[in-house]
Motif scaffolding. Sequence first.
Motif, short mmCIF file in Angstrom:
data_model
loop_
_atom_site.label_atom_id
_atom_site.label_comp_id
_atom_site.label_asym_id
_atom_site.label_seq_id
_atom_site.Cartn_x
_atom_site.Cartn_y
_atom_site.Cartn_z
N ASP A 183 0.86 -1.18 0.00
CA ASP A 183 0.00 0.00 0.00
C ASP A 183 0.90 1.24 0.00
N PRO A 184 1.14 1.83 -1.18
CA PRO A 184 2.03 3.00 -1.25
C PRO A 184 1.46 4.24 -0.57
N GLY A 185 0.19 4.20 -0.18
CA GLY A 185 -0.41 5.32 0.53
C GLY A 185 0.03 5.42 1.98
N VAL A 186 0.69 4.38 2.48
CA VAL A 186 1.20 4.40 3.85
C VAL A 186 2.53 5.14 3.87
N ILE A 187 2.61 6.15 4.73
CA ILE A 187 3.84 6.96 4.80
C ILE A 187 4.21 7.20 6.27
N PRO A 188 5.51 7.39 6.54
CA PRO A 188 5.89 7.73 7.90
C PRO A 188 5.67 9.20 8.19
N VAL A 189 5.27 9.49 9.42
CA VAL A 189 5.24 10.86 9.93
C VAL A 189 6.15 10.85 11.15
N ARG A 190 7.33 11.42 10.96
CA ARG A 190 8.39 11.30 11.98
C ARG A 190 8.10 12.18 13.19
N ALA A 231 6.14 16.45 13.45
CA ALA A 231 5.27 15.63 12.61
C ALA A 231 5.71 15.87 11.16
N VAL A 232 6.79 15.19 10.76
CA VAL A 232 7.40 15.42 9.45
C VAL A 232 7.02 14.28 8.52
N GLU A 233 6.15 14.56 7.58
CA GLU A 233 5.68 13.53 6.65
C GLU A 233 6.80 13.10 5.71
N GLY A 234 6.90 11.80 5.50
CA GLY A 234 7.83 11.25 4.53
C GLY A 234 9.25 11.07 5.03
N SER A 235 9.52 11.42 6.29
CA SER A 235 10.88 11.26 6.82
C SER A 235 11.03 9.89 7.46
N TRP A 236 12.07 9.15 7.03
CA TRP A 236 12.33 7.81 7.55
C TRP A 236 13.47 7.80 8.56
N LEU A 271 8.18 6.65 14.12
CA LEU A 271 7.63 6.90 12.78
C LEU A 271 6.15 6.50 12.80
N ARG A 272 5.29 7.50 12.86
CA ARG A 272 3.86 7.24 12.91
C ARG A 272 3.40 6.68 11.57
N PRO A 273 2.55 5.65 11.57
CA PRO A 273 2.12 5.03 10.31
C PRO A 273 0.86 5.68 9.75
N ALA A 274 1.03 6.78 9.04
CA ALA A 274 -0.12 7.47 8.44
C ALA A 274 -0.47 6.84 7.09
N ARG A 275 -1.65 7.18 6.60
CA ARG A 275 -2.09 6.63 5.31
C ARG A 275 -2.99 7.64 4.61
N ARG A 291 -9.42 -15.31 5.09
CA ARG A 291 -10.09 -14.03 5.30
C ARG A 291 -9.04 -13.08 5.86
N LEU A 292 -8.76 -12.01 5.13
CA LEU A 292 -7.71 -11.06 5.51
C LEU A 292 -8.38 -9.77 5.99
N VAL A 293 -8.12 -9.41 7.24
CA VAL A 293 -8.66 -8.19 7.82
C VAL A 293 -7.53 -7.18 7.95
N HIS A 294 -7.68 -6.04 7.33
CA HIS A 294 -6.69 -4.97 7.44
C HIS A 294 -7.10 -4.00 8.55
N ASN A 295 -6.13 -3.64 9.37
CA ASN A 295 -6.36 -2.67 10.45
C ASN A 295 -5.07 -1.87 10.62
N TYR A 296 -4.87 -0.88 9.75
CA TYR A 296 -3.63 -0.11 9.76
C TYR A 296 -3.88 1.30 9.23
N GLY A 297 -2.87 2.17 9.41
CA GLY A 297 -2.97 3.53 8.90
C GLY A 297 -3.48 4.53 9.92
N HIS A 298 -3.16 4.31 11.21
CA HIS A 298 -3.74 5.11 12.29
C HIS A 298 -2.94 6.37 12.61
N GLY A 299 -1.82 6.58 11.94
CA GLY A 299 -1.05 7.79 12.14
C GLY A 299 -0.65 7.98 13.59
N GLY A 300 -0.86 9.20 14.10
CA GLY A 300 -0.49 9.51 15.48
C GLY A 300 -1.59 9.28 16.48
#
Length: 318
Positions: A183-190, A231-236, A271-275, A291-300
């Motif tokens: 999921d390329p929409g998932v990005i770090p927010v440092r 809260a720096v988006e895209g910083s790894w 690194l907060r997992p934002a989406r 059955r695959l349940v996704h539960n991710y992308g909660h950011g901060g």
Amino acid sequence: MSGDVIVVGGGVIGLTTAVELAERGRRVRLWTGRPAEATTSAVAGALWWPYRIEPEALVGAWSLTSLRVYEELAARPGETGVRLVTGVQSGASPAELGPWAGELAGRVRELAPRERPAGVASGLRARLPLIDMPVHLGWLLARFEAAGGTVELRTVRSLDEPAALAPVVVNCTGLGARDLVPDPGVIPVRGQLVLVENPGIDTWFAAADEASNDLTYFFPQPGRLVLGGTAVEGSWSPEPDPATAEAIVRRCARVRPEIAGAEILAHRVGLRPARSGGVRLAAVPGPHGTRLVHNYGHGGAGVTVAWGCARAAADLAS
């Protein structure tokens, strides 16, 4: 099949989801590449507040579910790590909050002029859950194991791996979902924090400016005062930056001058997992008929919505 459910990811979202499933009578295995104390969740300042999280239509209900759980857990703070602490949310007003704020009667009110800290023109005074994450994660782990769950330290390189061993897989991998789903929409927010000796501060402070990379907040935790942040988006980058740390201390000291002389105990980066598009909480067909349940992308706001999302994910896993 070696188990009913495999939950992948051992941060607060994965652990809370695993607890919810195990206490519903499911046989649950938790796969995590790192122990709980080494996850991003362990770094969090962990004030309950719906912060930088979407979708707005669902976040309120998830947050309020979690709030009710944390208020119960606050009766045992030494065990659960959850305390109810009074503080100031600077720059916020009831009119700007979502519909969920209507459920906070008795917990949140506008600041009176005499209550405003230095440099604060407006804001809210609130008594909210503040969570000592190292303690809380350990308590979640013990609760999960008491419910019959098992933990396996292992690196998952593909969701095919758990899908080959269980009929239901719950993906709580946070930032790892970027590659695992993919999921390329998932990005770090440092987020960078400074831990200092507490000079006697027993209330929290947070400035509500979601448009800025530079945040100002301090949270009194047992044995330390947590200062933030960024809260720096895209910083790894996982390494603390000395100049950023100095700026964090300066910003916090403008609100409480005694912070300027507090002894620094440690520096932390998470690194907060934002989406983009917000939290992904959905069930889809997975590999091998799983059955695959996704539960991710909660950011901060993972702590804020953890129990609401866990219960929704457990429903989807049924």
